[in-house]
Design a protein around this motif. Structure first.
Motif, mmCIF file in Angstrom:
data_model
loop_
_atom_site.group_PDB
_atom_site.id
_atom_site.type_symbol
_atom_site.label_atom_id
_atom_site.label_comp_id
_atom_site.label_asym_id
_atom_site.label_seq_id
_atom_site.Cartn_x
_atom_site.Cartn_y
_atom_site.Cartn_z
ATOM 1 N N LYS A 9 38.809 39.799 34.450
ATOM 2 C CA LYS A 9 37.546 39.064 34.395
ATOM 3 C C LYS A 9 37.569 37.769 35.195
ATOM 4 O O LYS A 9 36.580 37.419 35.841
ATOM 5 C CB LYS A 9 37.173 38.752 32.941
ATOM 6 C CG LYS A 9 35.822 38.047 32.853
ATOM 7 C CD LYS A 9 35.224 38.102 31.499
ATOM 8 C CE LYS A 9 33.828 37.488 31.495
ATOM 9 N NZ LYS A 9 33.247 37.480 30.166
ATOM 10 N N PHE A 10 38.676 37.048 35.162
ATOM 11 C CA PHE A 10 38.694 35.704 35.742
ATOM 12 C C PHE A 10 39.615 35.546 36.948
ATOM 13 O O PHE A 10 39.625 34.486 37.570
ATOM 14 C CB PHE A 10 39.118 34.689 34.671
ATOM 15 C CG PHE A 10 38.206 34.664 33.489
ATOM 16 C CD1 PHE A 10 36.938 34.124 33.591
ATOM 17 C CD2 PHE A 10 38.600 35.188 32.264
ATOM 18 C CE1 PHE A 10 36.075 34.102 32.496
ATOM 19 C CE2 PHE A 10 37.748 35.168 31.165
ATOM 20 C CZ PHE A 10 36.489 34.619 31.283
ATOM 21 N N GLY A 27 30.002 29.411 37.428
ATOM 22 C CA GLY A 27 31.269 29.836 36.870
ATOM 23 C C GLY A 27 31.113 31.194 36.223
ATOM 24 O O GLY A 27 30.004 31.666 35.992
ATOM 25 N N PRO A 28 32.229 31.811 35.925
ATOM 26 C CA PRO A 28 32.147 33.114 35.272
ATOM 27 C C PRO A 28 31.605 32.962 33.859
ATOM 28 O O PRO A 28 31.889 31.972 33.189
ATOM 29 C CB PRO A 28 33.603 33.587 35.260
ATOM 30 C CG PRO A 28 34.408 32.340 35.375
ATOM 31 C CD PRO A 28 33.580 31.364 36.145
ATOM 32 N N PRO A 29 30.798 33.915 33.400
ATOM 33 C CA PRO A 29 30.301 33.832 32.022
ATOM 34 C C PRO A 29 31.468 33.979 31.041
ATOM 35 O O PRO A 29 32.328 34.828 31.215
ATOM 36 C CB PRO A 29 29.324 34.994 31.918
ATOM 37 C CG PRO A 29 29.691 35.920 33.016
ATOM 38 C CD PRO A 29 30.333 35.099 34.088
ATOM 39 N N VAL A 30 31.492 33.122 30.042
ATOM 40 C CA VAL A 30 32.570 33.122 29.058
ATOM 41 C C VAL A 30 31.986 33.443 27.690
ATOM 42 O O VAL A 30 31.051 32.782 27.239
ATOM 43 C CB VAL A 30 33.278 31.750 28.996
ATOM 44 C CG1 VAL A 30 34.353 31.741 27.918
ATOM 45 C CG2 VAL A 30 33.877 31.397 30.351
ATOM 46 N N ASP A 65 36.351 36.335 25.053
ATOM 47 C CA ASP A 65 37.280 35.834 26.065
ATOM 48 C C ASP A 65 38.130 34.702 25.494
ATOM 49 O O ASP A 65 39.343 34.646 25.707
ATOM 50 C CB ASP A 65 36.524 35.307 27.291
ATOM 51 C CG ASP A 65 35.684 36.379 27.956
ATOM 52 O OD1 ASP A 65 36.195 37.506 28.150
ATOM 53 O OD2 ASP A 65 34.518 36.093 28.280
ATOM 54 N N HIS A 86 33.072 38.791 44.522
ATOM 55 C CA HIS A 86 31.800 38.084 44.348
ATOM 56 C C HIS A 86 31.029 38.079 45.663
ATOM 57 O O HIS A 86 31.585 37.860 46.724
ATOM 58 C CB HIS A 86 32.075 36.631 43.898
ATOM 59 C CG HIS A 86 30.848 35.946 43.387
ATOM 60 N ND1 HIS A 86 29.945 35.383 44.233
ATOM 61 C CD2 HIS A 86 30.388 35.755 42.134
ATOM 62 C CE1 HIS A 86 28.962 34.852 43.522
ATOM 63 N NE2 HIS A 86 29.215 35.070 42.240
ATOM 64 N N GLN A 145 38.491 39.329 41.076
ATOM 65 C CA GLN A 145 37.071 39.207 40.731
ATOM 66 C C GLN A 145 36.377 38.255 41.695
ATOM 67 O O GLN A 145 35.275 38.503 42.140
ATOM 68 C CB GLN A 145 36.896 38.699 39.297
ATOM 69 C CG GLN A 145 36.912 39.766 38.259
ATOM 70 C CD GLN A 145 35.909 40.864 38.535
ATOM 71 O OE1 GLN A 145 36.315 41.964 38.853
ATOM 72 N NE2 GLN A 145 34.639 40.596 38.450
ATOM 73 N N GLU A 146 37.049 37.144 42.009
ATOM 74 C CA GLU A 146 36.459 36.150 42.894
ATOM 75 C C GLU A 146 36.223 36.742 44.285
ATOM 76 O O GLU A 146 35.222 36.492 44.927
ATOM 77 C CB GLU A 146 37.391 34.938 42.983
ATOM 78 C CG GLU A 146 36.729 33.731 43.602
ATOM 79 C CD GLU A 146 37.609 32.516 43.496
ATOM 80 O OE1 GLU A 146 37.950 31.982 44.558
ATOM 81 O OE2 GLU A 146 37.937 32.100 42.376
#
Length: 135
Positions: free
Chosen positions: A122-123, A81-84, A88, A131, A127-128
């Motif tokens: 960011k989310f 998962g994305p770093p949180v 954020d 990747h 962004q996806e």
């Protein structure tokens, strides 16, 4: 007779992932819809793809999902998962607060656009798509 839904009895990790996924992905989609509406310069709430009350509840679920992901990764219960970061979660919390106090028909607080842009950057789906595993 008790009716069972599909996730009763599921291990906590599965329930946590399901809750996280729903809050996260519906939240991102709602934020993207809000950002598109803001950028369209439409003054009509009817042009917003998500009902304002739904938008507010999804912002709340998104904030919870970010916290859930951060805690889940820290505990080893979730991977990837994305770093949180705390920043954020603070952005999502501030956005949730602003949306709860917003009355449709009035202007959105100017801070909303900045918060949504940062969270979507960011989310969001863009962004996806960038990747390396999604090429």
């Amino acid at each position: 007779m008790t009716q069972r839904n599909g996730d009763e009895g599921a291990p906590p990790t599965i329930e946590r992932l399901m809750r996280w996924g729903e809050g996260f992905f519906e939240g991102v989609a709602s934020l993207e819809a809000l950002l598109n509406w803001i950028r369209s310069d439409s003054s009509s709430v009817a042009d917003l793809a998500v009902e304002p009350s739904t938008l507010s509840s999804r912002a709340e679920a998104f904030e919870s999902a970010l916290s859930e992901l951060k805690e889940g990764v820290a505990s080893g219960e979730m991977e990837g998962g994305p770093p949180v970061g705390d920043d954020d979660i603070a952005r999502a919390h501030r956005l949730k607060t602003l949306l709860k106090t917003w009355t449709p028909g009035n202007d959105l607080p100017s801070e909303v656009e900045t918060l949504v842009e940062q969270l979507v950057a960011k989310f969001g789906d863009e962004q996806e798509q960038k990747h390396p595993l999604n090429r």
